[in-house]
Motif scaffolding. Sequence first.
Motif, PDB file in Angstrom:
ATOM      1  N   LEU A  32       4.953 -15.078 -48.265  1.00  0.00           N
ATOM      2  CA  LEU A  32       5.419 -15.024 -46.889  1.00  0.00           C
ATOM      3  C   LEU A  32       4.647 -13.862 -46.104  1.00  0.00           C
ATOM      4  N   GLU A  33       5.001 -12.586 -46.771  1.00  0.00           N
ATOM      5  CA  GLU A  33       4.244 -11.366 -46.096  1.00  0.00           C
ATOM      6  C   GLU A  33       2.832 -11.696 -45.937  1.00  0.00           C
ATOM      7  N   ALA A  34       2.174 -11.967 -47.117  1.00  0.00           N
ATOM      8  CA  ALA A  34       0.693 -12.196 -46.984  1.00  0.00           C
ATOM      9  C   ALA A  34       0.378 -13.219 -45.791  1.00  0.00           C
ATOM     10  N   THR A  35       0.947 -14.438 -45.777  1.00  0.00           N
ATOM     11  CA  THR A  35       0.953 -15.271 -44.839  1.00  0.00           C
ATOM     12  C   THR A  35       0.833 -14.745 -43.485  1.00  0.00           C
ATOM     13  N   LEU A  36       2.104 -13.787 -43.000  1.00  0.00           N
ATOM     14  CA  LEU A  36       2.381 -13.272 -41.611  1.00  0.00           C
ATOM     15  C   LEU A  36       1.292 -12.536 -41.320  1.00  0.00           C
ATOM     16  N   LEU A  37       0.719 -11.691 -42.394  1.00  0.00           N
ATOM     17  CA  LEU A  37      -0.238 -10.486 -42.255  1.00  0.00           C
ATOM     18  C   LEU A  37      -1.522 -10.965 -41.760  1.00  0.00           C
ATOM     19  N   ALA A  38      -2.068 -12.385 -42.395  1.00  0.00           N
ATOM     20  CA  ALA A  38      -3.389 -12.908 -42.190  1.00  0.00           C
ATOM     21  C   ALA A  38      -3.265 -13.770 -40.867  1.00  0.00           C
ATOM     22  N   CYS A  39      -2.160 -14.267 -40.574  1.00  0.00           N
ATOM     23  CA  CYS A  39      -2.114 -15.152 -39.319  1.00  0.00           C
ATOM     24  C   CYS A  39      -2.086 -13.973 -38.143  1.00  0.00           C
ATOM     25  N   ASN A  40      -1.608 -12.774 -38.190  1.00  0.00           N
ATOM     26  CA  ASN A  40      -1.700 -11.929 -37.125  1.00  0.00           C
ATOM     27  C   ASN A  40      -3.054 -11.232 -37.068  1.00  0.00           C
TER      28      ASN A  40
END
Length: 403
Positions: A38-46
């Motif tokens: 989830l942390e990697a996903t949030l970072l990539a999306c932002n």
Amino acid sequence: MVAGTAAVVCAVVVLRSDVMKLVVQVKLLPTPEQASALEATLLACNRAATHASQVAFAKDLKDRNGLQKEVYAELKARFGLSAQPVVRAVKKVVDAYAALRASLRAGNLGPSTCKRYRAAVGTSIDFRPEAAQPFDDRCLSWQYDARTVSIWTVAGRMRGIRFACSPDQLKTLTAHRKGESDLVCRGGKWFLIATCDLPDPEVYEPVDWIGVDRGIVNLATTSDGTNYQGRRLYRYRRWQARKRAELQRKTSRSARRRLARRKRKEQRHATHVNHRISKEIVSVAQRTGRGIAVEALGGIRERVRLRRDQRGTLSSWPFHQLGQHLAYKARRAGVPFLEVDAAYTSQRCPRCGHTERANRSARDHFRCRRCGLAGPADVVAGVNVRDRARSAWVLVTAPAPSP
């Protein structure tokens, strides 16, 4: 309520006369592996949203279709996003610029010559690495019976992520959830914020009104004489201010982290106080068949001139949130709600109508110079609010004149 769950975050946005939007926040309980994804996903999306924002700013792309056509392929290849998260990231950028334009038109950033205004229009919008990311039903699915969610991540589809909520929240989600849900990380904890469309109950015809006067010393005072004092909240905030000053004198990273935690804790405390007050007022109104009336205090910070030592108190005064809580709780319960003119409610005599500043010789006391009516100043203001609501409701419900 289940231990460790977050309370319902209540915000109302009117779309149609018969529908209101309620925002429900639930706490996710991911495993360490799921949390890492989830942390990697949030970072990539932002990161992708920040890049799309820079392109939109450089090429002056304001429409969603034009920006998506420009950056779609690049965001997929460069940031490892699939199709639908790219679409959500582009929409987030377009919405952010639309919100900025609305804020500029409303004058929230000052005149065009202001440094803050020029900084806002002179640079592209950047998104924090932990900023909320919206997910639609193609990227996120809910399993209400199992209390789990399945969500797209850069590491693949993550299934069986548990969430915790109260029975009332689960009932609301099951029956009324619709549209996007936002993935949020705050202080290392994960939340999903879901939007629910609730049908409005029919608003009854009130037999009378409860006038509510909002203030700083007394957070709310009703025309019935019920007083919700703000002394404890004021002392709590002064104590928090002293602790903040102590931490601000230290420049360490741990001090900054503690400052951020204290800020969130103080906000939660003030929100809890407003929830408790508004819930009690709406309950009394519903039980007695009355409506609720408050003063329209929009723009009060711009209209009022204060001494330097009073500015911090006014800027942290949670009157607007209390009004929002009263409005949405009243609407959910079918209780009539009105905002009336706030002019001279604390200086006008409700018996003879005489209005004079000298009627309120002290903050807590009112005494009419003409007829001698005396009483607590905030109660008198609440009575004036109630009387104005009576007149306003007659005008609102009066039949339109025939042509």
